[in-house]
Enzyme design. Sequence first.
Site, PDB file in Angstrom:
ATOM      1  N   CYS A 181     -12.255 119.698  81.769  1.00 27.13           N
ATOM      2  CA  CYS A 181     -12.007 119.706  83.157  1.00 27.13           C
ATOM      3  C   CYS A 181     -12.013 118.061  83.807  1.00 27.13           C
ATOM      4  O   CYS A 181     -12.487 117.799  84.894  1.00 27.13           O
ATOM      5  CB  CYS A 181     -13.316 120.081  83.973  1.00 27.13           C
ATOM      6  SG  CYS A 181     -13.615 121.878  83.648  1.00 27.13           S
ATOM      7  N   ALA A 182     -11.169 117.236  82.777  1.00 21.77           N
ATOM      8  CA  ALA A 182     -10.695 115.998  83.257  1.00 21.77           C
ATOM      9  C   ALA A 182      -9.242 115.756  82.673  1.00 21.77           C
ATOM     10  O   ALA A 182      -9.065 115.060  81.810  1.00 21.77           O
ATOM     11  CB  ALA A 182     -11.842 115.115  82.701  1.00 21.77           C
TER      12      ALA A 182
END
Length: 406
Positions: A355-356
């Site tokens: 999630c980055a």
Amino acid sequence: MNLDIVGDDLKVTLSHGEVVRFAHLDYAASAPCVRAAADAVQDLLPRYGSVHRGTGVRANASTLAYELARDVVAEFVGAGEEHEIVFTRNTTDALNLLARSLPPGTTTILFDGEHHANLLPWPNQLRLPTPSSPQEAIAALHQALKTTRQAVVTITGASNVTGEVWPIRELADVAHAYGVRMIVDAAQLAPHHPVSLTELGADYLAFSGHKLYAPFGAGVLAGRADWLDAAPPHLAGGGASAVVGDRPGEITWATGPARHEGGTPNLLGAVALAAVCEALATADRDALLAHEETLLARLRDGLATVPGATEVSVFGPGHPRVGIVSIALDGRDPAEIAGVLGRDHGVGVRAGQFCAHPLVRRLTDSAQTGTCGAGTPGLLRASFGLGSTADDVDRLLAGLRAALRT
Ligand code: PMP
């Protein structure tokens, strides 16, 4: 005792039939539960009832437990008179709440390596490229603040990809010098370091119970009350409303935490989270940190000897970090290797982009690495905390070495 992990001896059957203790190295996603959280929930289960509603022993005990939990969290973050503590679902929820509470016309200044929870919610963004040193970060923030009138700054306390600790205090000092508030995503910092609003220089802190050994779905937004009291309620409904008239729109919203805690709150989540805060507050944090540092050094030294595996970093290898290490794999699919580690070695890690996406893309551009799925860049991440052992680290290293040889 209080900080012992529940299920520390979880067993797993490997593909060749051997039964071993599961080596959980994915604390950064969700940490296992500690005894303090489990005990607090166990204690309240026979007595719990509604919070802020109803009478009688269950309702009274629940309201009291919930508000005591808030007080404990307030102490954990060193909250003062000007702050309030809102219980949320998690960090994502807390940051979304705050993003909708910014005064109109506010620009949010951030670096593009943030977790999506601290990248996506902000409405008017000035996104700065991830710097390659703390000094560069400070200089970039100065520059941005010179030309941005009404702003707020939001930064992660520790990266969920590299574990690197951001220079929060220094960046907060820069923000404050321009009269600008500082928000800290402490999802990965809080499980490893004390998080005091004053010591960090933060105006707001957000973190999640499930990463702080309290897996019952409560999070925290702690910070200055004025914006929160002026904002629309996070969830419109009971609890958030003080007075409701007969016509649509005839509502007086509550102030204080109730304004943003519409609906029946997650009592057990809040109580579990507070129990961990209390246990950590009385623990020898230096000893916990020293244990973590030892494991970190063991993992990083070991990785340096595994052909085809390269640790990634933003600020360089000497920069302080929490117990999180992401690894680029030469020409190998991290998801496939993570699967082998689980099946053949009983080691749980994470593969992908965590999630980055912008940060992992950047890190994989600068490292020779395999892809995760259909050409998507990815890394392998190991993360640990309370309850992690040298054996966990050794099993990861041995498993990785073997998996990369095949
Ligand atoms: N920020 C960071 C730095 C994180 O690591 C995470 C979780 N991976 C989040 C925010 C979001 O946390 P949650 O999923 O609990 O909302």
